[in-house]
Design a protein around this motif. Sequence first.
Motif, mmCIF file in Angstrom:
data_model
loop_
_atom_site.group_PDB
_atom_site.id
_atom_site.type_symbol
_atom_site.label_atom_id
_atom_site.label_comp_id
_atom_site.label_asym_id
_atom_site.label_seq_id
_atom_site.Cartn_x
_atom_site.Cartn_y
_atom_site.Cartn_z
ATOM 1 N N ASP A 77 -63.180 9.660 29.425
ATOM 2 C CA ASP A 77 -62.431 8.614 28.735
ATOM 3 C C ASP A 77 -62.026 9.058 27.338
ATOM 4 N N ARG A 78 -60.951 8.442 26.864
ATOM 5 C CA ARG A 78 -60.542 8.523 25.464
ATOM 6 C C ARG A 78 -60.408 7.104 24.920
ATOM 7 N N VAL A 79 -60.446 6.991 23.602
ATOM 8 C CA VAL A 79 -60.352 5.681 22.964
ATOM 9 C C VAL A 79 -58.895 5.371 22.647
ATOM 10 N N CYS A 80 -58.484 4.151 22.969
ATOM 11 C CA CYS A 80 -57.128 3.692 22.660
ATOM 12 C C CYS A 80 -57.198 2.533 21.671
ATOM 13 N N PHE A 81 -56.317 2.572 20.674
ATOM 14 C CA PHE A 81 -56.233 1.498 19.694
ATOM 15 C C PHE A 81 -54.838 0.875 19.723
ATOM 16 N N PRO A 82 -54.759 -0.461 19.630
ATOM 17 C CA PRO A 82 -53.454 -1.124 19.569
ATOM 18 C C PRO A 82 -52.676 -0.730 18.314
ATOM 19 N N ILE A 83 -51.363 -0.758 18.433
ATOM 20 C CA ILE A 83 -50.464 -0.363 17.356
ATOM 21 C C ILE A 83 -50.033 -1.601 16.576
ATOM 22 N N PRO A 84 -50.223 -1.620 15.265
ATOM 23 C CA PRO A 84 -49.836 -2.784 14.467
ATOM 24 C C PRO A 84 -48.376 -3.161 14.684
ATOM 25 N N GLY A 85 -48.139 -4.465 14.757
ATOM 26 C CA GLY A 85 -46.780 -4.970 14.886
ATOM 27 C C GLY A 85 -46.255 -5.060 16.297
ATOM 28 N N THR A 86 -47.028 -4.613 17.295
ATOM 29 C CA THR A 86 -46.528 -4.629 18.676
ATOM 30 C C THR A 86 -47.135 -5.740 19.526
ATOM 31 N N LEU A 87 -48.047 -6.521 18.975
ATOM 32 C CA LEU A 87 -48.616 -7.643 19.715
ATOM 33 C C LEU A 87 -47.570 -8.738 19.822
ATOM 34 N N ALA A 88 -47.201 -9.097 21.050
ATOM 35 C CA ALA A 88 -46.116 -10.058 21.270
ATOM 36 C C ALA A 88 -46.304 -10.740 22.616
ATOM 37 N N ILE A 89 -45.643 -11.877 22.773
ATOM 38 C CA ILE A 89 -45.700 -12.587 24.049
ATOM 39 C C ILE A 89 -44.879 -11.843 25.101
ATOM 40 N N VAL A 90 -45.117 -12.177 26.365
ATOM 41 C CA VAL A 90 -44.387 -11.586 27.488
ATOM 42 C C VAL A 90 -43.619 -12.726 28.160
ATOM 43 N N PRO A 91 -42.387 -13.014 27.717
ATOM 44 C CA PRO A 91 -41.676 -14.217 28.166
ATOM 45 C C PRO A 91 -41.489 -14.313 29.670
ATOM 46 N N TRP A 92 -41.316 -13.172 30.357
ATOM 47 C CA TRP A 92 -41.048 -13.247 31.802
ATOM 48 C C TRP A 92 -42.299 -13.610 32.608
ATOM 49 N N GLN A 93 -43.449 -13.663 31.950
ATOM 50 C CA GLN A 93 -44.683 -14.025 32.645
ATOM 51 C C GLN A 93 -45.127 -15.455 32.325
ATOM 52 N N GLY A 94 -44.322 -16.201 31.560
ATOM 53 C CA GLY A 94 -44.715 -17.553 31.195
ATOM 54 C C GLY A 94 -45.336 -17.581 29.816
ATOM 55 N N ASN A 95 -46.167 -18.605 29.545
ATOM 56 C CA ASN A 95 -46.734 -18.793 28.215
ATOM 57 C C ASN A 95 -48.122 -18.205 28.043
ATOM 58 N N ASP A 96 -48.707 -17.668 29.122
ATOM 59 C CA ASP A 96 -50.109 -17.265 29.049
ATOM 60 C C ASP A 96 -50.328 -15.759 28.971
ATOM 61 N N ARG A 97 -49.254 -14.989 28.732
ATOM 62 C CA ARG A 97 -49.360 -13.531 28.763
ATOM 63 C C ARG A 97 -48.814 -12.940 27.463
ATOM 64 N N ALA A 98 -49.527 -11.901 26.961
ATOM 65 C CA ALA A 98 -49.066 -11.160 25.786
ATOM 66 C C ALA A 98 -49.216 -9.676 26.074
ATOM 67 N N GLN A 99 -48.720 -8.850 25.156
ATOM 68 C CA GLN A 99 -48.807 -7.402 25.324
ATOM 69 C C GLN A 99 -48.908 -6.728 23.973
ATOM 70 N N ALA A 100 -49.383 -5.478 23.987
ATOM 71 C CA ALA A 100 -49.386 -4.641 22.793
ATOM 72 C C ALA A 100 -49.337 -3.194 23.224
ATOM 73 N N LEU A 101 -48.614 -2.389 22.469
ATOM 74 C CA LEU A 101 -48.652 -0.946 22.684
ATOM 75 C C LEU A 101 -49.935 -0.372 22.101
ATOM 76 N N VAL A 102 -50.405 0.707 22.710
ATOM 77 C CA VAL A 102 -51.597 1.372 22.199
ATOM 78 C C VAL A 102 -51.337 2.870 22.124
ATOM 79 N N SER A 103 -52.194 3.552 21.373
ATOM 80 C CA SER A 103 -52.121 5.004 21.291
ATOM 81 C C SER A 103 -53.520 5.565 21.484
ATOM 82 N N MET A 104 -53.603 6.816 21.948
ATOM 83 C CA MET A 104 -54.869 7.386 22.425
ATOM 84 C C MET A 104 -55.438 8.384 21.419
#
Length: 453
Positions: A77-104
């Motif tokens: 395994d490697r450690v992944c951390f979320p990238i600042p500013g990329t946390l956002a909702i996922v509109p095509w999945q409704g109101n209960d889903r979000a996403q964020a990019l990460v880097s390893m």
Amino acid sequence: MSNDEVSAFLTEYPDVQTIELLITDLNGVVRGKRIERELLEKVFAQGFYLPGSVMALDATGTTVEETGLGVEAGDQDRVCFPIPGTLAIVPWQGNDRAQALVSMFDADGEVPFLADPRQVLARVVEKFSTLDYTPCVAVELEFYLVDRERDANGQLQPPISPVSGRRMNSKQVYSMDDLDDYDFFIREVLDTAHAQNIPADAVVAEYAPGQFEVNLPHVTDPLEAADHAVLLRRVIRQVARRHDMEATFMAKPYIDESGSGTHVHVSLLNDAGDNIFAAEDPLQHPPLRYAVGGLLQMADSVQALLCPNINSYRRLAPGGYAPTSHTWGYDNRTAAIRIPSGEIEATRIEHRMSGADTNPYLAVAVVLAGIGEGLMKQVEPPEPVTNNAYDQDHPQLADNPRDALRAMEANEQISEWFGEEFLRIYSICKWSEVSLFERQVTELEYSLLLPYL
């Protein structure tokens, strides 16, 4: 990413229950995992784990064991951390889903894992920073919309517009009627992008039925520019799916139509905020000439990074608005490097070598590395071309993966920018794909040879 950003997001979106953590592999394919809401703050503070073999996958999604990242190393395994500013909702999945990019990062979470394409770009940005210029980067993405149903021969075909009821079948470049027919799709793409803080701002109909281009504005952070491109490709594919279509970023989905590219635009700002490429005669302006010289000098050694798939090379055909030679010119779309016309202050380089299937992090990294190399070593380019470069005699770019990979491996210069370990892993994975495709027997072979041999 700070706890404040996470807390503010959870407060603003109380219905979000699941968060998708996204990373791109060498091929630009989005991978990752999902977590539940209660784990979000912990993950953003401490990271989470993915196997490093995610960065050693071939086109089939299978680990290429020769890289040493698979079972030989225990599939660590490697450690992944979320990238600042990329946390956002996922509109095509409704109101209960979000996403964020990460880097390893490596297992200790301190050292960047340099097989991660985003970390490769970060390495290039750091080396480029010694020039004391700020890159201003924008990415254009070309893609096709295709019907989910194939034609009578099992081939791809453009979709039927629910507005006009017709199927696009002609090259109506910049057609407003085609944009009107797909206005529902374009509006949803732009609205969804904006909901995810992706600043997409323009869409045009391109040079083939069902082909479009979407533009991202210039930003002064190359990593952010590539992040936007990765996320926008995902938006386009998901919105197309919602409307019972497919969006493809294949470089050459139709053999008889234009291919799709990823065009990277770059200008450089000095400490005063002035564009160092701006000049009355940009073709004779030393900073711009050196930048182009570096890009063309490195063109052969980076072709394999910009054309990652077998299909990538089908795009590189004369007359298809895809570059086939070491050329540059003013407002010339037959050249590999185009200097667009317009206001002097907006003078920039448009790099046209990448297919639509390229990994955006690697495409931006290649352009910055070439520009940096040219400026550091004051590399003079060949004379700019005029008129149709396809009809002229110029050194040719590799039109197949074997030549491209050999050129990459033979040039020690690029390891200073991209890192030896990354290039080793990338090369092994791509040779594996060459072998995979060359072991296939095609329908054309059967039709041409079976009746007679």
